[in-house]
Design a protein around this motif. Structure first.
Motif, mmCIF file in Angstrom:
data_model
loop_
_atom_site.group_PDB
_atom_site.id
_atom_site.type_symbol
_atom_site.label_atom_id
_atom_site.label_comp_id
_atom_site.label_asym_id
_atom_site.label_seq_id
_atom_site.Cartn_x
_atom_site.Cartn_y
_atom_site.Cartn_z
ATOM 1 N N GLY A 1 0.860 -1.186 0.000
ATOM 2 C CA GLY A 1 0.000 0.000 0.000
ATOM 3 C C GLY A 1 0.890 1.228 0.000
ATOM 4 O O GLY A 1 1.048 1.899 1.023
ATOM 5 N N ALA A 2 1.506 1.497 -1.161
ATOM 6 C CA ALA A 2 2.436 2.634 -1.237
ATOM 7 C C ALA A 2 1.674 3.909 -1.574
ATOM 8 O O ALA A 2 1.965 4.598 -2.549
ATOM 9 C CB ALA A 2 3.512 2.347 -2.275
ATOM 10 N N GLY B 1 1.560 4.854 3.625
ATOM 11 C CA GLY B 1 2.578 3.827 3.352
ATOM 12 C C GLY B 1 3.872 4.475 2.870
ATOM 13 O O GLY B 1 4.968 4.108 3.296
ATOM 14 N N ARG C 1 1.285 -3.239 -6.772
ATOM 15 C CA ARG C 1 0.182 -4.107 -7.182
ATOM 16 C C ARG C 1 0.463 -4.956 -8.428
ATOM 17 O O ARG C 1 0.148 -6.131 -8.453
ATOM 18 C CB ARG C 1 -1.020 -3.198 -7.470
ATOM 19 N N ALA D 1 -0.789 -0.646 4.486
ATOM 20 C CA ALA D 1 -1.209 0.763 4.559
ATOM 21 C C ALA D 1 -2.183 1.099 3.432
ATOM 22 O O ALA D 1 -2.078 2.154 2.815
ATOM 23 C CB ALA D 1 0.012 1.677 4.514
ATOM 24 N N LYS E 1 -6.469 1.244 2.102
ATOM 25 C CA LYS E 1 -7.769 1.586 2.685
ATOM 26 C C LYS E 1 -8.380 0.323 3.311
ATOM 27 O O LYS E 1 -8.091 -0.806 2.872
ATOM 28 C CB LYS E 1 -8.703 2.130 1.603
ATOM 29 N N ASP F 1 -9.737 -2.422 1.087
ATOM 30 C CA ASP F 1 -8.789 -3.191 0.267
ATOM 31 C C ASP F 1 -7.956 -4.161 1.098
ATOM 32 O O ASP F 1 -7.169 -4.937 0.535
ATOM 33 C CB ASP F 1 -7.809 -2.240 -0.455
ATOM 34 N N ALA G 1 -5.634 -7.284 -0.312
ATOM 35 C CA ALA G 1 -4.205 -6.960 -0.433
ATOM 36 C C ALA G 1 -3.380 -8.002 0.321
ATOM 37 O O ALA G 1 -2.372 -8.501 -0.198
ATOM 38 C CB ALA G 1 -3.940 -5.558 0.106
ATOM 39 N N LEU H 1 -2.616 -0.651 9.335
ATOM 40 C CA LEU H 1 -2.799 0.798 9.480
ATOM 41 C C LEU H 1 -4.063 1.221 8.733
ATOM 42 O O LEU H 1 -3.972 1.820 7.659
ATOM 43 C CB LEU H 1 -1.543 1.480 8.907
ATOM 44 N N ALA I 1 -1.116 12.893 5.661
ATOM 45 C CA ALA I 1 -0.278 12.891 4.458
ATOM 46 C C ALA I 1 -1.173 12.830 3.237
ATOM 47 O O ALA I 1 -2.290 12.321 3.300
ATOM 48 C CB ALA I 1 0.663 11.691 4.480
ATOM 49 N N ARG J 1 -0.932 12.687 -1.421
ATOM 50 C CA ARG J 1 -0.074 12.455 -2.586
ATOM 51 C C ARG J 1 -0.340 13.507 -3.641
ATOM 52 O O ARG J 1 -1.404 13.479 -4.271
ATOM 53 C CB ARG J 1 -0.377 11.083 -3.189
ATOM 54 N N LYS K 1 -11.486 6.790 18.095
ATOM 55 C CA LYS K 1 -11.291 7.490 16.819
ATOM 56 C C LYS K 1 -12.511 7.271 15.936
ATOM 57 O O LYS K 1 -12.983 8.198 15.259
ATOM 58 C CB LYS K 1 -10.003 6.992 16.153
ATOM 59 N N GLU L 1 -14.772 5.061 3.423
ATOM 60 C CA GLU L 1 -14.584 3.894 4.291
ATOM 61 C C GLU L 1 -15.817 3.720 5.198
ATOM 62 O O GLU L 1 -15.709 3.226 6.317
ATOM 63 C CB GLU L 1 -13.295 4.043 5.096
HETATM 64 P P1 NAD Z 1 -4.084 5.821 -0.041
HETATM 65 O O1 NAD Z 1 -5.294 5.583 -0.880
HETATM 66 O O2 NAD Z 1 -3.282 7.049 -0.234
HETATM 67 O O3 NAD Z 1 -3.082 4.594 -0.217
HETATM 68 C C1 NAD Z 1 -3.483 3.270 -0.272
HETATM 69 C C2 NAD Z 1 -2.594 2.576 -1.272
HETATM 70 O O4 NAD Z 1 -2.835 1.176 -1.192
HETATM 71 C C3 NAD Z 1 -2.857 2.995 -2.724
HETATM 72 O O5 NAD Z 1 -1.632 3.351 -3.317
HETATM 73 C C4 NAD Z 1 -3.414 1.728 -3.353
HETATM 74 O O6 NAD Z 1 -3.066 1.576 -4.722
HETATM 75 C C5 NAD Z 1 -2.720 0.671 -2.502
HETATM 76 N N1 NAD Z 1 -3.339 -0.654 -2.593
HETATM 77 C C6 NAD Z 1 -4.638 -0.990 -2.411
HETATM 78 N N2 NAD Z 1 -4.812 -2.304 -2.633
HETATM 79 C C7 NAD Z 1 -3.594 -2.805 -2.973
HETATM 80 C C8 NAD Z 1 -3.126 -4.096 -3.347
HETATM 81 N N3 NAD Z 1 -3.944 -5.155 -3.404
HETATM 82 N N4 NAD Z 1 -1.804 -4.248 -3.628
HETATM 83 C C9 NAD Z 1 -0.964 -3.195 -3.573
HETATM 84 N N5 NAD Z 1 -1.346 -1.943 -3.244
HETATM 85 C C10 NAD Z 1 -2.649 -1.758 -2.941
HETATM 86 O O7 NAD Z 1 -4.560 5.680 1.467
HETATM 87 P P2 NAD Z 1 -3.985 6.409 2.759
HETATM 88 O O8 NAD Z 1 -4.459 7.822 2.777
HETATM 89 O O9 NAD Z 1 -2.524 6.145 2.895
HETATM 90 O O10 NAD Z 1 -4.806 5.660 3.894
HETATM 91 C C11 NAD Z 1 -4.487 4.372 4.376
HETATM 92 C C12 NAD Z 1 -5.322 4.168 5.645
HETATM 93 O O11 NAD Z 1 -4.877 5.108 6.624
HETATM 94 C C13 NAD Z 1 -6.813 4.457 5.429
HETATM 95 O O12 NAD Z 1 -7.585 3.573 6.217
HETATM 96 C C14 NAD Z 1 -6.975 5.890 5.931
HETATM 97 O O13 NAD Z 1 -8.269 6.188 6.408
HETATM 98 C C15 NAD Z 1 -5.970 5.907 7.082
HETATM 99 N N6 NAD Z 1 -5.464 7.255 7.413
HETATM 100 C C16 NAD Z 1 -4.976 8.075 6.439
HETATM 101 C C17 NAD Z 1 -4.466 9.313 6.800
HETATM 102 C C18 NAD Z 1 -3.878 10.258 5.758
HETATM 103 O O14 NAD Z 1 -3.533 11.394 6.110
HETATM 104 N N7 NAD Z 1 -3.717 9.875 4.514
HETATM 105 C C19 NAD Z 1 -4.466 9.717 8.138
HETATM 106 C C20 NAD Z 1 -4.952 8.838 9.112
HETATM 107 C C21 NAD Z 1 -5.450 7.601 8.730
#
Ligand code: NAD
Ligand code: KPL
Length: 303
Positions: free
Chosen positions: A7-8, A12, A31, A75, A77, A80, A84, A101, A129, A131, A182, A262
């Motif tokens: 989950g990059a 991640g 992936r 890392a 959603k 997924d 994953a 996470l 964070a 992207r 949370k 989610e």
């Molecule tokens: P994101 O969508 O930015 O990243 C998730 C990554 O996982 C994507 O790159 C996706 O392609 C990859 N992925 C999904 N299925 C896959 C698979 N089978 N193989 C390989 N890669 C796969 O998500 P995020 O924002 O990093 O959030 C991750 C979790 O953390 C979520 O539950 C979110 O609610 C929680 N969260 C995020 C933040 C934030 O600031 N981004 C803060 C607190 C909590």
């Protein structure tokens, strides 16, 4: 011990870049071949922190690579997570440790049920964070990562690696209470910001609705054996609304960008838990129905 990151995305990449910066061995699992090729073209992961960009040429591989995995940060959603993990399950060494996470509740248990021979740690994060482009991540908000294992209160020895990498964290002997708290905060804030199409701070103008949701959420937490997570919930919700007044909630951002939410792991999980406990929580039920209608009208997934 290599840190595999599955989950990059935003979080991640944030973890991967900080671990790599500290000289720790990290490998990204992407992936498919297309993603791997795009990553190679990008030349690595770029972390943007306090306006400064730094690129890390972290090695990457496909799920079907052969090397065994001993430590994995998952890392993606919540929706997924199970799929994953299934893609790398045969590579997991017996006794391997996974850090799950994901926001909300439900996905962690589903993954842990599939992996009886591994140790699943649950992580609750308040770091922020996003992207701006593929394989780039902006560290947008300092926060905390709580880690814990609902079946074993002993912290793992490698927490010092997180310290070394500057990843703010705390071991939580009661991680489920953290995750429930949370979830309750997210249920009180996020759906309303979607329905009123507003920033968190504007919920100060919907104080009666917020208060009645909080009292139902307190009843839910108490009914689910999470009395500690229920303490002073309303005050905490008001504090978060104030502290994050200028922000759009994560669910608002998902809906605004036409992405799946989610929901099933947040308000959906809360409403299902209430039904299991035979609790009648009409405000929460109605909120879920309003949100589902809102998502349906926009052609977004309802789970
Ligand atoms: P994101 O969508 O930015 O990243 C998730 C990554 O996982 C994507 O790159 C996706 O392609 C990859 N992925 C999904 N299925 C896959 C698979 N089978 N193989 C390989 N890669 C796969 O998500 P995020 O924002 O990093 O959030 C991750 C979790 O953390 C979520 O539950 C979110 O609610 C929680 N969260 C995020 C933040 C934030 O600031 N981004 C803060 C607190 C909590
Ligand atoms: O976690 C959040 C989110 O947006 O998902 C906060 C800021 C606490 C609002 O619920």
């Amino acid at each position: 011990m290599t840190w595999h990151i599955l989950g990059a995305g935003s979080l991640g990449s944030l973890w991967a870049a900080r671990l790599a910066r500290a000289g720790l061995p990290v490998r990204l699992i992407l992936r498919n071949r297309q993603r791997l090729e795009a990553y190679r073209q990008a030349g690595g992961l770029t972390l943007i922190e306090a306006g400064q960009a730094q690129r890390f040429a972290i090695p990457a591989e496909l799920p079907q690579a052969h090397a065994p995995i001993h430590r994995l940060l998952l890392a993606c959603k919540a929706y997924d997570a199970q799929q994953a993990v299934a893609s790398i399950a045969r590579r997991l060494a017996p006794g391997a440790e996974l850090l799950l996470l994901q926001n909300g509740l439900g996905s962690q248990d589903a993954v842990a049920r599939d992996l009886p021979a591994q140790r699943c740690l649950f992580v609750s994060s308040t770091e922020g964070a996003f992207r701006p482009a593929d394989f780039q991540v902006v560290f947008a908000g300092q926060g905390q990562n709580w880690l814990g294992d609902p079946h074993d209160p002993q912290p793992p020895a490698w927490l010092s690696e997180l310290q070394h990498a500057g990843i703010t964290h705390q071991w939580s002997p009661d991680i489920l209470a953290r995750l429930w708290r949370k979830l309750a905060l997210n249920c009180a804030i996020n759906p309303l910001t979607v329905l009123y199409d507003c920033r968190n701070g504007e919920l100060a103008g919907h104080s009666v609705e917020v208060a009645s949701l909080c009292s139902e959420l307190v009843a839910l937490l108490q009914g689910c054996g999470q009395a500690a997570a229920a303490e002073h919930l309303h005050e905490d919700v008001l504090r978060v609304i104030h502290a994050t007044a200028a922000n759009y909630s994560s669910m608002h951002q998902d809906v605004a960008q036409g992405r799946r939410t989610e929901l099933s792991y947040l308000l959906g999980y809360a409403c299902a838990a209430a039904r299991r406990q035979q609790l009648h929580l009409p405000q929460l039920e109605q909120l879920q129905q309003r949100l589902i209608k809102h998502l349906r009208e926009r052609g977004l997934p309802l789970d």
